[in-house]
Scaffold this active site. Structure first.
Site, mmCIF file in Angstrom:
data_model
loop_
_atom_site.group_PDB
_atom_site.id
_atom_site.type_symbol
_atom_site.label_atom_id
_atom_site.label_comp_id
_atom_site.label_asym_id
_atom_site.label_seq_id
_atom_site.Cartn_x
_atom_site.Cartn_y
_atom_site.Cartn_z
ATOM 1 N N SER A 199 0.867 -1.170 0.000
ATOM 2 C CA SER A 199 0.000 0.000 0.000
ATOM 3 C C SER A 199 0.910 1.227 0.000
ATOM 4 O O SER A 199 1.751 1.370 0.891
ATOM 5 C CB SER A 199 -0.878 -0.044 1.258
ATOM 6 N N LYS A 224 -1.192 -1.113 -4.344
ATOM 7 C CA LYS A 224 -2.362 -0.299 -3.969
ATOM 8 C C LYS A 224 -1.886 1.125 -3.801
ATOM 9 O O LYS A 224 -0.924 1.393 -3.089
ATOM 10 C CB LYS A 224 -2.959 -0.868 -2.684
ATOM 11 N N LYS A 281 -2.928 5.003 -2.689
ATOM 12 C CA LYS A 281 -3.915 5.828 -2.005
ATOM 13 C C LYS A 281 -4.275 6.981 -2.933
ATOM 14 O O LYS A 281 -3.396 7.568 -3.587
ATOM 15 C CB LYS A 281 -3.327 6.371 -0.704
ATOM 16 N N ASP A 287 -7.155 3.055 -3.287
ATOM 17 C CA ASP A 287 -7.904 3.111 -2.023
ATOM 18 C C ASP A 287 -8.154 4.580 -1.672
ATOM 19 O O ASP A 287 -7.207 5.356 -1.499
ATOM 20 C CB ASP A 287 -7.090 2.432 -0.905
ATOM 21 N N GLU A 303 -11.056 0.666 -3.569
ATOM 22 C CA GLU A 303 -11.395 0.403 -2.166
ATOM 23 C C GLU A 303 -12.043 1.632 -1.536
ATOM 24 O O GLU A 303 -11.520 2.746 -1.652
ATOM 25 C CB GLU A 303 -10.093 0.026 -1.430
ATOM 26 N N ASP A 362 -13.809 -1.568 2.873
ATOM 27 C CA ASP A 362 -12.913 -1.694 4.027
ATOM 28 C C ASP A 362 -13.677 -1.134 5.226
ATOM 29 O O ASP A 362 -14.366 -1.875 5.950
ATOM 30 C CB ASP A 362 -11.601 -0.936 3.720
ATOM 31 N N LYS A 386 -10.004 -6.706 7.995
ATOM 32 C CA LYS A 386 -9.017 -6.354 9.018
ATOM 33 C C LYS A 386 -9.617 -6.856 10.319
ATOM 34 O O LYS A 386 -10.686 -6.383 10.728
ATOM 35 C CB LYS A 386 -8.822 -4.837 9.099
ATOM 36 N N GLY A 435 -4.205 -4.041 6.243
ATOM 37 C CA GLY A 435 -3.203 -3.766 7.265
ATOM 38 C C GLY A 435 -3.443 -2.422 7.918
ATOM 39 O O GLY A 435 -4.157 -1.577 7.375
HETATM 40 O O1 OSB Z 1 -7.252 1.924 4.371
HETATM 41 O O2 OSB Z 1 -6.174 0.132 4.263
HETATM 42 C C1 OSB Z 1 -6.281 1.272 4.711
HETATM 43 C C2 OSB Z 1 -3.279 2.074 6.900
HETATM 44 C C3 OSB Z 1 -3.879 2.779 7.908
HETATM 45 C C4 OSB Z 1 -5.223 3.022 7.858
HETATM 46 C C5 OSB Z 1 -5.963 2.554 6.774
HETATM 47 C C6 OSB Z 1 -5.365 1.827 5.767
HETATM 48 C C7 OSB Z 1 -3.986 1.625 5.813
HETATM 49 C C8 OSB Z 1 -3.213 0.954 4.763
HETATM 50 C C9 OSB Z 1 -1.866 0.410 5.173
HETATM 51 O O3 OSB Z 1 -3.552 0.896 3.616
HETATM 52 C C10 OSB Z 1 -1.660 -1.013 4.836
HETATM 53 C C11 OSB Z 1 -0.433 -1.577 5.538
HETATM 54 O O4 OSB Z 1 -0.476 -1.807 6.765
HETATM 55 O O5 OSB Z 1 0.556 -1.790 4.847
HETATM 56 MG MG MG Z 2 -8.452 0.766 3.086
#
Ligand code: OSB
Ligand code: MG
Length: 374
Positions: free
Chosen positions: A138, A164, A166, A192, A217, A242, A266, A294
């Site tokens: 990510s 992924k 953001k 995401d 996402e 999510d 999660k 994660g």
């Molecule tokens: O939306 O998946 C998410 C981290 C913190 C809060 C939300 C998200 C995330 C990540 C990190 O995408 C994923 C990782 O732990 O590598």
């Molecule tokens: Mg997410």
């Protein structure tokens, strides 16, 4: 049979190698909450509470979770005999609304204790079947498309099976286009949004359809199941939820409404392993793929995620990057690594979560500690 008689709550500080920006805020200095659970028989298990520093991902924070565990949740477990860890969630959930990450931390620690008592790997106690889990990365919101392309290319070179990105308004179509263009049509790519859009952005989001993303996402608000269903009818790209999926019923609603076609599980967000397994099973019966998300976990939370991701319907790469992606040094041995094929190996040769907490290091990093007893 598990009877937890002592829970040690610790807050440790760990600094991410580089700050990570999502649409709702930045993560940099992690305040990580660890739980050490002692059974009456002397068995010790570990877990991590994944609540963040700020309530920008979910309403919980490390401080609300600490309060919930100490005041309402730990007393439900301490001194109580449970025949199986699958029974713990309902004891925590009865007449306590929300606080899923706090519930999950205690519940998941009970699963680790039970796995150690039964001398089986946590993965196998959960019903896991895989030896290795495919891994994605990510990548946070970058300054410009070129910076994102650079990071995505480096990740592909390391073997990651899914990228992924953001996104948020102003950092979306051009960024995705640049990565698709630079890395080719076959790469598993996804975006995401962490709820950065509204249904009024539907036509704009439709522009992402031409990049053949494996999913988008959480484009809309966590409460917006109906609007996600409307958006999904307009998009070719599958929506993955999510933040919205907080329970088995929410996952059932998603399926019935057509609000999404993939679920990011999660365990912290849904209240632990029992609910995660139930969502996994429901999705499997309905042909809905799931993958493990994660929350910038330390090596402890990562162990729990890897164990969960070894279940059969976790058919897409999870956000379970190796320790070195996040930290100069993790708090477990061995640290989490990924092989050249982008796979993280499920520890199968030790009971429980399969990594050892570096107690001295944890003591050094601890800024707050509280011992809860029956
Ligand atoms: O939306 O998946 C998410 C981290 C913190 C809060 C939300 C998200 C995330 C990540 C990190 O995408 C994923 C990782 O732990 O590598
Ligand atoms: Mg997410």
């Amino acid at each position: 049979m598990t009877t937890i008689v002592r829970i040690v709550l610790r807050e440790i500080h760990l600094t991410l190698k580089e700050p990570f920006r999502i649409s709702s805020g930045t993560f940099a200095e992690r305040r990580v909450c660890l739980l050490e659970l002692h059974d009456a028989d002397g068995t010790v298990g570990w877990s991590e509470c994944v609540a963040g520093e700020q309530p920008n991902y979910s309403p919980e924070t490390i401080d609300t979770a600490w309060h919930a565990m100490r005041e309402w949740l730990a007393p439900r477990v301490l001194g109580t005999a449970f025949a199986a860890p699958g029974d713990v969630f309902s004891a925590l959930d009865r007449n306590v609304r929300g606080h899923h990450m706090a519930k999950a931390a205690i519940e998941m620690g009970c699963w680790d204790v039970a796995a150690r008592q039964q001398a089986v790997p946590l993965s196998r106690l959960l019903g896991g079947t895989r030896d290795r889990v495919p891994t994605g990365i990510s990548i946070g919101i970058q300054r410009d498309p070129a910076a994102l392309v650079e990071r995505a290319s480096a990740a592909v070179a390391q073997g990651y099976q899914k990228i992924k990105m953001k996104i948020e308004p102003g950092s979306d179509v051009a960024f995705v286009a640049a990565v698709r263009e630079a890395l080719g049509p076959r790469l598993h790519l996804m975006a995401d949004a962490n709820s950065a859009y509204t249904l009024a952005d539907a036509q704009h989001l439709k522009e992402l359809d031409r990049f053949n993303l494996i999913m988008i996402e959480q484009p809309l608000d966590r409460e917006d199941l109906l609007r996600h269903a409307r958006l999904q009818r307009l998009l070719v790209t599958p929506i993955c939820l999510d933040e919205s999926i907080t329970s088995v019923d929410r996952a059932a609603d998603m399926i019935e409404l057509g609000a999404g076609r993939i679920v990011n599980i999660k365990p912290g967000r849904v209240g632990g392993f029992a609910v995660s397994k139930a969502i996994h099973d429901l999705c499997q019966r309905n042909g809905v793929p799931v993958w493990c998300g994660g929350m910038f976990e330390s090596g402890v939370g990562r162990a729990h995620n890897v164990a969960l991701a070894s279940l059969p319907n976790f058919s897409l790469p999870g956000d379970v990057s190796p320790s070195a992606r996040y930290w100069e040094r993790d708090i477990v041995t061995p640290e989490w690594t990924m092989d050249e094929e982008g796979m993280v190996h499920v520890p199968l040769h030790a009971p429980g979560m399969g990594v050892t907490v570096d107690q001295d290091r944890v003591d050094d990093l601890t800024v707050r500690r509280e011992d809860l007893t029956a």
